[in-house]
Write an enzyme that holds these catalytic residues in place. Structure first.
Site, PDB file in Angstrom:
ATOM      1  CG  HIS A 159      -1.907  -1.046   1.349  1.00  0.00           C
ATOM      2  ND1 HIS A 159      -2.028  -1.846   2.462  1.00  0.00           N
ATOM      3  CD2 HIS A 159      -2.848  -1.478   0.486  1.00  0.00           C
ATOM      4  CE1 HIS A 159      -3.014  -2.706   2.281  1.00  0.00           C
ATOM      5  NE2 HIS A 159      -3.526  -2.516   1.083  1.00  0.00           N
ATOM      6  CE  LYS A 162     -13.696  -6.639   2.606  1.00  0.00           C
ATOM      7  NZ  LYS A 162     -12.610  -5.934   1.929  1.00  0.00           N
ATOM      8  NE  ARG A 211      -2.727  -7.945  -4.719  1.00  0.00           N
ATOM      9  CZ  ARG A 211      -3.557  -8.168  -3.721  1.00  0.00           C
ATOM     10  NH1 ARG A 211      -3.100  -8.160  -2.492  1.00  0.00           N
ATOM     11  NH2 ARG A 211      -4.823  -8.420  -3.923  1.00  0.00           N
ATOM     12  CB  SER A 232      -4.432  -6.621   4.561  1.00  0.00           C
ATOM     13  OG  SER A 232      -4.089  -5.348   4.094  1.00  0.00           O
TER      14      SER A 232
HETATM   15  O1  PNS Z   1      -8.442  -3.119   0.042  1.00  0.00           O
HETATM   16  P1  PNS Z   1      -9.665  -3.727  -0.577  1.00  0.00           P
HETATM   17  O2  PNS Z   1     -10.429  -4.498   0.470  1.00  0.00           O
HETATM   18  O3  PNS Z   1      -9.354  -4.531  -1.803  1.00  0.00           O
HETATM   19  O4  PNS Z   1     -10.615  -2.500  -1.040  1.00  0.00           O
HETATM   20  C1  PNS Z   1     -11.849  -2.746  -1.636  1.00  0.00           C
HETATM   21  C2  PNS Z   1     -12.670  -1.449  -1.780  1.00  0.00           C
HETATM   22  C3  PNS Z   1     -12.783  -0.726  -0.470  1.00  0.00           C
HETATM   23  C4  PNS Z   1     -12.008  -0.553  -2.792  1.00  0.00           C
HETATM   24  C5  PNS Z   1     -14.063  -1.881  -2.326  1.00  0.00           C
HETATM   25  O5  PNS Z   1     -14.573  -2.897  -1.526  1.00  0.00           O
HETATM   26  C6  PNS Z   1     -15.071  -0.723  -2.349  1.00  0.00           C
HETATM   27  O6  PNS Z   1     -14.938   0.198  -3.123  1.00  0.00           O
HETATM   28  N1  PNS Z   1     -16.090  -0.814  -1.479  1.00  0.00           N
HETATM   29  C7  PNS Z   1     -17.134   0.181  -1.342  1.00  0.00           C
HETATM   30  C8  PNS Z   1     -18.433  -0.285  -1.990  1.00  0.00           C
HETATM   31  C9  PNS Z   1     -18.342  -0.097  -3.489  1.00  0.00           C
HETATM   32  O7  PNS Z   1     -18.312   1.011  -3.974  1.00  0.00           O
HETATM   33  N2  PNS Z   1     -18.216  -1.230  -4.244  1.00  0.00           N
HETATM   34  C10 PNS Z   1     -17.924  -1.218  -5.658  1.00  0.00           C
HETATM   35  C11 PNS Z   1     -19.098  -1.062  -6.561  1.00  0.00           C
HETATM   36  S1  PNS Z   1     -20.091  -2.501  -6.643  1.00  0.00           S
END
Ligand code: PNS
Length: 166
Positions: free
Chosen positions: A23, A47, A96, A134
């Site tokens: 990150h 989560k 990644r 993570s």
């Molecule tokens: O670090 P991560 O867990 O891969 O991050 C995921 C994240 C936070 C980017 C994603 O889950 C997210 O944007 N969640 C908010 C809800 C949303 O907008 N979902 C996408 C459209 S369906």
């Protein structure tokens, strides 16, 4: 920034539970290509995160003190709505490996359907962190393994402490 030119603000979203060297690499590199980078921590009680959002904000703040054009915030709900709220025109995500691609592409396309004024930009993660997540950090820490290759030194004890209390 040139006079009259609109500020280019990007949002780098994630769970950051906990923040890793991967990150940090993404934050440093994306902050260089925009005027302001908003690091946005998702508040998602479903989560069941290891760290509270306050703890994650504080850890991110501590380890990104050297990045001048950064703001750390948390958000509920849809990322695209929050991006609009903070007036970001770019969402930054890291890729990644090919395994990330399908999921990320679907989310990026969904977000663009909802709001086509905001684009998703992908940066490939640096090779040395291509394996890192993570989830891996939590898995290794839960068995008391060495996590010094994955996270900054000042976070190590805080991560172990979460598992010793359980
Ligand atoms: O670090 P991560 O867990 O891969 O991050 C995921 C994240 C936070 C980017 C994603 O889950 C997210 O944007 N969640 C908010 C809800 C949303 O907008 N979902 C996408 C459209 S369906």
């Amino acid at each position: 920034m040139q006079r009259g030119k609109q500020m280019k603000r990007a949002i780098y979203p994630g769970s950051f539970d906990p923040v890793t060297f991967g990150h940090i690499d993404m934050i440093e590199r994306s902050a260089k290509i925009v005027d302001e980078l908003v690091v946005a921590i998702l508040v998602n009680s479903a989560k069941n995160p290891l760290f509270s959002v306050e703890e994650r904000v504080s850890m991110l703040g501590e380890i990104t003190g050297h990045v001048p054009n950064i703001r750390i915030m948390s958000f509920h709900g849809l990322l695209i709505d929050f991006a609009q709220e903070v007036d970001a025109s770019i969402i930054v995500r890291g890729l990644r490996a090919v395994t990330d691609f399908e999921y990320e592409l679907q989310i990026a396309q969904t977000n663009r359907i909802v709001n086509d004024r905001i684009d998703t930009v992908f940066l490939t993660t640096s090779l040395e962190y291509a394996y890192l997540s993570s989830t891996i950090v939590k898995e290794v820490a839960s068995y008391g393994g060495d996590i010094s290759h994955f996270v900054p030194e000042q976070l190590i004890d805080r991560i172990y402490a979460k598992f010793s209390r359980k």
